[in-house]
Design a protein around this motif. Structure first.
Motif, PDB file in Angstrom:
ATOM      1  N   ARG A  24      53.805  12.317  45.996  1.00  0.00           N
ATOM      2  CA  ARG A  24      53.224  12.041  47.315  1.00  0.00           C
ATOM      3  C   ARG A  24      52.083  13.002  47.622  1.00  0.00           C
ATOM      4  O   ARG A  24      51.065  12.602  48.198  1.00  0.00           O
ATOM      5  N   TYR A  67      48.373  12.108  48.750  1.00  0.00           N
ATOM      6  CA  TYR A  67      47.716  12.656  49.941  1.00  0.00           C
ATOM      7  C   TYR A  67      46.354  13.243  49.576  1.00  0.00           C
ATOM      8  O   TYR A  67      45.380  13.058  50.312  1.00  0.00           O
ATOM      9  N   GLN A  68      46.297  13.974  48.463  1.00  0.00           N
ATOM     10  CA  GLN A  68      45.029  14.577  48.061  1.00  0.00           C
ATOM     11  C   GLN A  68      43.959  13.509  47.824  1.00  0.00           C
ATOM     12  O   GLN A  68      42.813  13.661  48.242  1.00  0.00           O
ATOM     13  N   LEU A  88      46.216  13.790  57.328  1.00  0.00           N
ATOM     14  CA  LEU A  88      46.747  13.784  55.957  1.00  0.00           C
ATOM     15  C   LEU A  88      47.042  15.197  55.479  1.00  0.00           C
ATOM     16  O   LEU A  88      48.043  15.431  54.788  1.00  0.00           O
ATOM     17  N   ARG A  89      46.188  16.136  55.846  1.00  0.00           N
ATOM     18  CA  ARG A  89      46.435  17.540  55.465  1.00  0.00           C
ATOM     19  C   ARG A  89      47.719  18.062  56.108  1.00  0.00           C
ATOM     20  O   ARG A  89      48.488  18.787  55.463  1.00  0.00           O
ATOM     21  N   MET A 143      50.310  16.310  56.939  1.00  0.00           N
ATOM     22  CA  MET A 143      51.427  15.690  56.219  1.00  0.00           C
ATOM     23  C   MET A 143      51.633  16.371  54.868  1.00  0.00           C
ATOM     24  O   MET A 143      52.779  16.613  54.452  1.00  0.00           O
ATOM     25  N   ALA A 144      50.529  16.707  54.198  1.00  0.00           N
ATOM     26  CA  ALA A 144      50.627  17.383  52.901  1.00  0.00           C
ATOM     27  C   ALA A 144      51.253  18.765  53.070  1.00  0.00           C
ATOM     28  O   ALA A 144      52.090  19.174  52.254  1.00  0.00           O
ATOM     29  N   GLU A 204      54.918  18.417  53.334  1.00  0.00           N
ATOM     30  CA  GLU A 204      55.500  18.159  52.002  1.00  0.00           C
ATOM     31  C   GLU A 204      55.536  19.442  51.173  1.00  0.00           C
ATOM     32  O   GLU A 204      56.496  19.687  50.442  1.00  0.00           O
TER      33      GLU A 204
END
Length: 102
Positions: free
Chosen positions: A45, A49-50, A68-69, A71-72, A75
């Motif tokens: 994942r 994301y990257q 997105l960052r 969320m990353a 994770e």
């Protein structure tokens, strides 16, 4: 007709120390595999994301890239937690090769 196992009283079961240790190691190996599998899924994942961050940035979507960052990063924290759990299991129950099947 009542089930044979219902109402059966528990018996005192005494296991040898070796049997208990073997059971503990098997359970630790099982959980280690589950944790490693979860970590691999998170790594996958993170890779996605990257890629999505690059696409969002290229499209000029700074807000989307920031989301997105975040969320990353979440994770990545989960990965660190899993790493700690895996390390603790490894330290407490070092991996032992299984005996060959006969």
């Amino acid at each position: 007709m009542p089930s044979v196992t219902m109402n059966r009283q528990a018996r005192d079961v005494t296991l040898s120390a070796a049997a208990v240790e073997t059971a503990d190691h098997r359970q630790a190996d099982y959980f280690r595999r589950i944790l490693v599998q979860s970590r691999r899924q998170i790594e996958h994942r993170l890779g996605e994301y990257q890629k999505a961050i690059v696409v969002a940035e290229a499209a000029g979507d700074a807000e989307g890239a920031d989301g997105l960052r975040r969320m990353a990063r979440s994770e990545e924290r989960e990965c660190k937690t899993l790493d700690g759990m895996i390390e603790n299991l490894q330290r407490r129950f070092p991996h032992r090769p299984r005996p060959a099947a006969r």
